[in-house]
Design an enzyme around this catalytic site. Structure first.
Site, short mmCIF file in Angstrom:
data_model
loop_
_atom_site.label_atom_id
_atom_site.label_comp_id
_atom_site.label_asym_id
_atom_site.label_seq_id
_atom_site.Cartn_x
_atom_site.Cartn_y
_atom_site.Cartn_z
N LYS A 1 14.58 10.63 3.08
CA LYS A 1 14.08 9.55 3.96
C LYS A 1 15.17 8.56 4.36
CE LYS A 1 10.83 10.85 4.58
NZ LYS A 1 10.58 12.25 5.08
N THR B 1 17.95 12.13 7.26
CA THR B 1 18.24 13.56 7.22
C THR B 1 17.95 14.24 8.57
OG1 THR B 1 17.32 13.46 4.98
CG2 THR B 1 17.86 15.65 5.84
N HIS C 1 19.83 17.57 -0.55
CA HIS C 1 19.53 16.23 -1.05
C HIS C 1 20.26 15.99 -2.38
CE1 HIS C 1 16.81 15.00 1.99
NE2 HIS C 1 15.76 15.71 1.63
N ARG D 1 20.98 4.72 3.64
CA ARG D 1 20.10 3.78 4.34
C ARG D 1 19.73 2.66 3.37
NH1 ARG D 1 14.16 5.51 6.94
NH2 ARG D 1 14.10 3.83 8.47
N SER E 1 9.67 4.32 3.97
CA SER E 1 9.59 5.62 4.66
C SER E 1 9.03 6.69 3.72
CB SER E 1 10.99 6.01 5.15
OG SER E 1 10.92 7.18 5.92
N TYR F 1 22.65 4.80 8.21
CA TYR F 1 21.57 4.89 9.20
C TYR F 1 21.57 3.68 10.12
CZ TYR F 1 16.66 5.37 10.80
OH TYR F 1 15.51 5.48 11.56
N LYS G 1 8.71 5.54 12.55
CA LYS G 1 9.10 4.38 13.36
C LYS G 1 10.55 4.43 13.81
CE LYS G 1 6.46 0.15 12.56
NZ LYS G 1 6.47 -1.15 11.86
N GLY G 2 11.40 4.93 12.91
CA GLY G 2 12.82 5.06 13.26
C GLY G 2 13.53 3.74 13.50
#
Ligand code: PAP
Length: 369
Positions: free
Chosen positions: A116, A119, A179, A204, A212, A266, A335-336
């Site tokens: 989250k 990726t 991951h 992030r 997320s 991010y 949402k990004g």
């Protein structure tokens, strides 16, 4: 820049590239045609995967090792403590095989992330960047018909299923993702004395990661309380956690071997995606030429992989991705944005997680000022 202009730019650039490199790639090669004509990679993983490699769960070989590890049941997942990280039980044996038997090719690129943390976006950006001259007709680009997770194999699941032979079918250069923290990657990838391969990491803000992750897990466990997941994250006992050790492992590796490990954030990608696509392209050995720059190729990649574009594609609205816990494809596009944590955490919770992380990052440039 409008979408249509960007897509035209991508088309123009693709033509320039195909002339410059004198490639004979067809507009939309079928997987078999791609293999037969020795077309270079990356090609979409699902196109190459013809389903002939049988599953042979790694647990059949290393089940005893897994059973001996400390375990916890958190947020609906069975976790095992393996080499300092809480791995989902079903990934541990595969990780052992990955560590012992993975044979990287020198031009492989492994995309790494804590779940989250970007990726899906990184997979799209890397794939679009590496394939930018293989699809002269942008409307035929695989990312318009396939989810990024269907384009790039997820090593943790491939090895858990004992299906690593699938990776051999991919033409070079290969793009793959994991991951796993850097310290759990195979020696054949990270060792100082081996050729290894390149690794790109994305991190992030952990507060946005928790939010997320909660929304993602709630697609399977609608009753999961946010506060419960938050506690697990703060304790470090959540899948592939602790997140701070995960981030630190790649941060240190990127300082020690900047030629081998690229460290991305991010939030910085959100601020200036083009700048980081250039960085990514250069790192992966495919820098944008002046002609491509002039033709708007960077903007084309950014637009193709933008949150709005990807979320709006039919392929990302239906079906599922991921072999183990197949999740609806739309759950990868929520949402990004950066900072959504303010809508889910109290200021006290935010301060607590920030302090835990700051304390762990102390003495490194990752510690917030
Ligand atoms: P994974 O590790 O399970 O594959 P990952 O892709 O890292 O998941 O996480 C999804 C997050 O990336 C979502 O964040 P959110 O819940 O805070 O919204 C998702 O919206 C975001 N994301 C996916 N695609 C993009 C994109 N193209 N641009 C920006 N953010 C994206």
């Amino acid at each position: 820049m409008s979408g249509s202009v960007s897509l035209r730019s991508l088309e123009h650039t693709a033509l320039l590239c195909s002339r410059r490199r004198v490639r004979t790639v067809s507009l939309f090669p079928s997987p078999m045609a791609a293999m037969a004509s020795n077309t270079s990679g990356p090609v979409p993983f699902t196109d190459v995967d013809d389903g002939t490699v049988p599953k042979r769960p790694a647990k059949e070989e290393f089940g005893g090792l897994v059973a001996a590890l400390p375990r916890k049941h958190q947020a609906g997942l069975e976790l095992r403590l393996y080499q300092g990280f809480w791995l989902p039980d079903h990934w541990v044996a595969g990780t052992v095989v990955f560590q012992r038997r993975f044979a990287p090719r020198p031009d492989d690129v492994i995309l790494a992330s804590y779940p989250k943390c970007g990726t899906t976006w990184l997979k799209a950006l890397a794939f679009a960047t590496m394939t930018r001259d293989a699809y002269p007709a942008p409307a035929q680009h695989p990312l318009l018909r396939l989810n990024p997770h269907d384009c790039i194999p997820f090593l943790d699941e491939i090895f858990a299923d004992g299906q690593e032979a699938k990776l051999e079918k991919l033409p070079s250069p290969r793009l793959m993702n994991t991951h796993m923290p850097h310290t759990l990657l195979p020696e054949s990838v990270t060792g100082a004395a081996v050729a290894g391969c390149k690794v790109v990491y994305i991190c992030r803000d952990p507060k946005d990661m928790v939010v997320s992750l909660w929304h993602f897990l709630r697609r399977r466990q609608p009753e999961l309380p946010f506060a419960e997941l938050f506690e697990h994250v703060c304790d470090g006992a959540v899948a592939v956690g602790p997140i701070w050790d995960h981030v630190l492992s790649y941060w240190r590796a990127s300082l020690a071997r900047p030629d081998r490990v690229l460290f991305l954030r991010y939030e910085e990608l959100l601020q200036d995606t083009g700048k980081h696509v250039r960085k990514l392209a250069e790192f992966m050995g495919r820098p944008f030429s002046p002609a491509e720059e002039g033709a708007g190729a960077v903007e084309g990649v950014v637009e193709l992989c933008s949150f709005e574009k990807m979320k709006g594609l039919e392929v990302n609205k239906k079906g599922s991705a991921g072999a183990y816990h197949a999740m609806p494809r739309d759950s990868f596009f929520r949402k990004g944005v950066a900072g959504d944590w303010v809508n889910h955490m109290t200021p006290e919770m935010a301060t607590r997680l920030d302090e835990v992380v700051r304390d762990k990052f102390r003495g490194t440039a990752l510690a917030a000022p």
